[in-house]
Motif scaffolding. Sequence first.
Motif, PDB file in Angstrom:
ATOM      1  N   MET A  62      43.730  40.057  53.399  1.00  0.00           N
ATOM      2  CA  MET A  62      42.927  39.042  52.729  1.00  0.00           C
ATOM      3  C   MET A  62      42.749  39.480  51.286  1.00  0.00           C
ATOM      4  SD  MET A  62      40.881  36.277  52.800  1.00  0.00           S
ATOM      5  CE  MET A  62      41.067  35.915  54.498  1.00  0.00           C
ATOM      6  N   LYS A  63      43.025  38.561  50.396  1.00  0.00           N
ATOM      7  CA  LYS A  63      42.928  38.845  48.964  1.00  0.00           C
ATOM      8  C   LYS A  63      41.484  38.672  48.499  1.00  0.00           C
ATOM      9  CE  LYS A  63      46.210  37.596  46.035  1.00  0.00           C
ATOM     10  NZ  LYS A  63      47.052  36.742  45.176  1.00  0.00           N
ATOM     11  N   CYS A  64      41.012  39.614  47.708  1.00  0.00           N
ATOM     12  CA  CYS A  64      39.657  39.566  47.157  1.00  0.00           C
ATOM     13  C   CYS A  64      39.558  38.415  46.151  1.00  0.00           C
ATOM     14  CB  CYS A  64      39.317  40.885  46.468  1.00  0.00           C
ATOM     15  SG  CYS A  64      37.723  40.873  45.607  1.00  0.00           S
ATOM     16  N   PRO A  65      38.535  37.542  46.282  1.00  0.00           N
ATOM     17  CA  PRO A  65      38.399  36.418  45.344  1.00  0.00           C
ATOM     18  C   PRO A  65      37.912  36.851  43.959  1.00  0.00           C
ATOM     19  CG  PRO A  65      36.582  36.409  46.892  1.00  0.00           C
ATOM     20  CD  PRO A  65      37.523  37.504  47.329  1.00  0.00           C
ATOM     21  N   PHE A  66      37.444  38.089  43.828  1.00  0.00           N
ATOM     22  CA  PHE A  66      36.893  38.557  42.556  1.00  0.00           C
ATOM     23  C   PHE A  66      37.932  39.300  41.710  1.00  0.00           C
ATOM     24  CE2 PHE A  66      33.409  38.558  45.694  1.00  0.00           C
ATOM     25  CZ  PHE A  66      32.669  37.520  45.160  1.00  0.00           C
ATOM     26  N   CYS A  67      38.657  40.241  42.348  1.00  0.00           N
ATOM     27  CA  CYS A  67      39.616  41.041  41.583  1.00  0.00           C
ATOM     28  C   CYS A  67      41.063  40.827  42.030  1.00  0.00           C
ATOM     29  CB  CYS A  67      39.260  42.516  41.660  1.00  0.00           C
ATOM     30  SG  CYS A  67      39.513  43.260  43.290  1.00  0.00           S
ATOM     31  N   SER A  68      41.261  40.005  43.057  1.00  0.00           N
ATOM     32  CA  SER A  68      42.587  39.676  43.600  1.00  0.00           C
ATOM     33  C   SER A  68      43.318  40.857  44.221  1.00  0.00           C
ATOM     34  CB  SER A  68      43.475  39.032  42.525  1.00  0.00           C
ATOM     35  OG  SER A  68      42.903  37.835  42.082  1.00  0.00           O
ATOM     36  N   TYR A  69      42.568  41.885  44.537  1.00  0.00           N
ATOM     37  CA  TYR A  69      43.177  43.030  45.220  1.00  0.00           C
ATOM     38  C   TYR A  69      43.532  42.614  46.647  1.00  0.00           C
ATOM     39  CZ  TYR A  69      43.853  47.961  46.459  1.00  0.00           C
ATOM     40  OH  TYR A  69      44.379  49.164  46.863  1.00  0.00           O
ATOM     41  N   GLU A  70      44.641  43.126  47.171  1.00  0.00           N
ATOM     42  CA  GLU A  70      45.178  42.676  48.458  1.00  0.00           C
ATOM     43  C   GLU A  70      44.478  43.265  49.681  1.00  0.00           C
ATOM     44  OE1 GLU A  70      47.656  40.522  49.292  1.00  0.00           O
ATOM     45  OE2 GLU A  70      47.999  39.943  47.207  1.00  0.00           O
ATOM     46  N   ASP A  71      43.719  44.317  49.535  1.00  0.00           N
ATOM     47  CA  ASP A  71      43.173  45.007  50.704  1.00  0.00           C
ATOM     48  C   ASP A  71      41.650  44.831  50.785  1.00  0.00           C
ATOM     49  OD1 ASP A  71      43.324  46.591  53.000  1.00  0.00           O
ATOM     50  OD2 ASP A  71      42.859  48.409  51.877  1.00  0.00           O
ATOM     51  N   THR A  72      41.188  44.288  51.909  1.00  0.00           N
ATOM     52  CA  THR A  72      39.755  44.169  52.168  1.00  0.00           C
ATOM     53  C   THR A  72      39.486  44.648  53.584  1.00  0.00           C
ATOM     54  OG1 THR A  72      39.954  41.912  52.999  1.00  0.00           O
ATOM     55  CG2 THR A  72      39.502  42.162  50.638  1.00  0.00           C
ATOM     56  N   LYS A  73      38.230  44.987  53.839  1.00  0.00           N
ATOM     57  CA  LYS A  73      37.874  45.388  55.202  1.00  0.00           C
ATOM     58  C   LYS A  73      36.767  44.482  55.727  1.00  0.00           C
ATOM     59  CE  LYS A  73      34.699  49.013  53.714  1.00  0.00           C
ATOM     60  NZ  LYS A  73      34.382  50.430  53.754  1.00  0.00           N
ATOM     61  N   VAL A  74      36.777  44.286  57.058  1.00  0.00           N
ATOM     62  CA  VAL A  74      35.781  43.452  57.709  1.00  0.00           C
ATOM     63  C   VAL A  74      34.560  44.313  58.008  1.00  0.00           C
ATOM     64  CG1 VAL A  74      35.272  42.063  59.745  1.00  0.00           C
ATOM     65  CG2 VAL A  74      37.535  41.946  58.699  1.00  0.00           C
ATOM     66  N   ILE A  75      33.394  43.845  57.551  1.00  0.00           N
ATOM     67  CA  ILE A  75      32.139  44.565  57.774  1.00  0.00           C
ATOM     68  C   ILE A  75      31.415  44.017  58.993  1.00  0.00           C
ATOM     69  CG2 ILE A  75      29.885  45.107  56.767  1.00  0.00           C
ATOM     70  CD1 ILE A  75      31.239  44.822  54.035  1.00  0.00           C
ATOM     71  N   ASP A  76      31.426  42.692  59.130  1.00  0.00           N
ATOM     72  CA  ASP A  76      30.702  42.033  60.213  1.00  0.00           C
ATOM     73  C   ASP A  76      31.492  40.808  60.645  1.00  0.00           C
ATOM     74  OD1 ASP A  76      28.502  41.476  61.962  1.00  0.00           O
ATOM     75  OD2 ASP A  76      27.771  39.998  60.513  1.00  0.00           O
ATOM     76  N   SER A  77      31.472  40.520  61.949  1.00  0.00           N
ATOM     77  CA  SER A  77      32.190  39.362  62.479  1.00  0.00           C
ATOM     78  C   SER A  77      31.325  38.673  63.530  1.00  0.00           C
ATOM     79  CB  SER A  77      33.509  39.825  63.090  1.00  0.00           C
ATOM     80  OG  SER A  77      34.239  38.739  63.566  1.00  0.00           O
ATOM     81  N   ARG A  78      31.191  37.343  63.422  1.00  0.00           N
ATOM     82  CA  ARG A  78      30.390  36.561  64.378  1.00  0.00           C
ATOM     83  C   ARG A  78      31.074  35.240  64.674  1.00  0.00           C
ATOM     84  NH1 ARG A  78      24.335  37.296  61.868  1.00  0.00           N
ATOM     85  NH2 ARG A  78      24.518  39.531  61.652  1.00  0.00           N
ATOM     86  N   SER A  79      30.839  34.730  65.869  1.00  0.00           N
ATOM     87  CA  SER A  79      31.333  33.405  66.227  1.00  0.00           C
ATOM     88  C   SER A  79      30.242  32.385  65.964  1.00  0.00           C
ATOM     89  CB  SER A  79      31.719  33.356  67.704  1.00  0.00           C
ATOM     90  OG  SER A  79      32.835  34.167  67.932  1.00  0.00           O
ATOM     91  N   ILE A  80      30.602  31.332  65.234  1.00  0.00           N
ATOM     92  CA  ILE A  80      29.664  30.255  64.915  1.00  0.00           C
ATOM     93  C   ILE A  80      30.416  28.936  65.037  1.00  0.00           C
ATOM     94  CG2 ILE A  80      28.215  29.228  63.135  1.00  0.00           C
ATOM     95  CD1 ILE A  80      27.922  32.002  61.901  1.00  0.00           C
ATOM     96  N   ASP A  81      29.970  28.072  65.959  1.00  0.00           N
ATOM     97  CA  ASP A  81      30.536  26.728  66.107  1.00  0.00           C
ATOM     98  C   ASP A  81      32.065  26.722  66.134  1.00  0.00           C
ATOM     99  OD1 ASP A  81      28.008  25.585  66.150  1.00  0.00           O
ATOM    100  OD2 ASP A  81      27.965  25.357  63.961  1.00  0.00           O
ATOM    101  N   ARG A  82      32.637  27.445  67.060  1.00  0.00           N
ATOM    102  CA  ARG A  82      34.094  27.509  67.245  1.00  0.00           C
ATOM    103  C   ARG A  82      34.810  28.054  66.016  1.00  0.00           C
ATOM    104  NH1 ARG A  82      36.268  22.345  70.356  1.00  0.00           N
ATOM    105  NH2 ARG A  82      37.860  23.869  70.874  1.00  0.00           N
TER     106      ARG A  82
END
Length: 148
Positions: free
Chosen positions: A1-21
């Motif tokens: 996933m590309k960072c929307p701020f600096c366009s760097y290609e590598d990001t990490k997931v901190i938190d994940s939740r299911s909301i409305d499918r």
Amino acid sequence: MKCPFCSYEDTKVIDSRSIDRKKRRRRECTNCQRRFTTYETIDVPVLAVEKRDGSFEPFDKNKLVNGIYSAIKKRPVSAEAVSRIADETETCFLNDFRETVSSSEIGNIVLEKLKKLDVIAYIRFASVYKDFTDLESFIGIISELDTK
């Protein structure tokens, strides 16, 4: 996933939740350490129904629910049961990644589920679905129930 701020290609997931499918994910850029949120949805194929006359139309779960409600009118069947039948019918075809399904396949699945749930609703649904035109059709389906 590309960072929307600096366009760097590598990001990490901190938190994940299911909301409305959907999946809501909080991500952090490994370069600039800024955080952002993404939403992921499942891309399901559009299900088309082939009608008896050979024409096609998009699957409409509300239309199916309305048909089932007509069959269960004034019967002791809950709204949850109707919703479950419609969901299970749709899921049956989506799980097989089908893009087209015949109206007769949908009707047969609903009939089987209604037969287990309420025989009067089953007979009502069958009378419309199988287009009964005479008394013998009703007698035939009722006698079919007696043998099982």
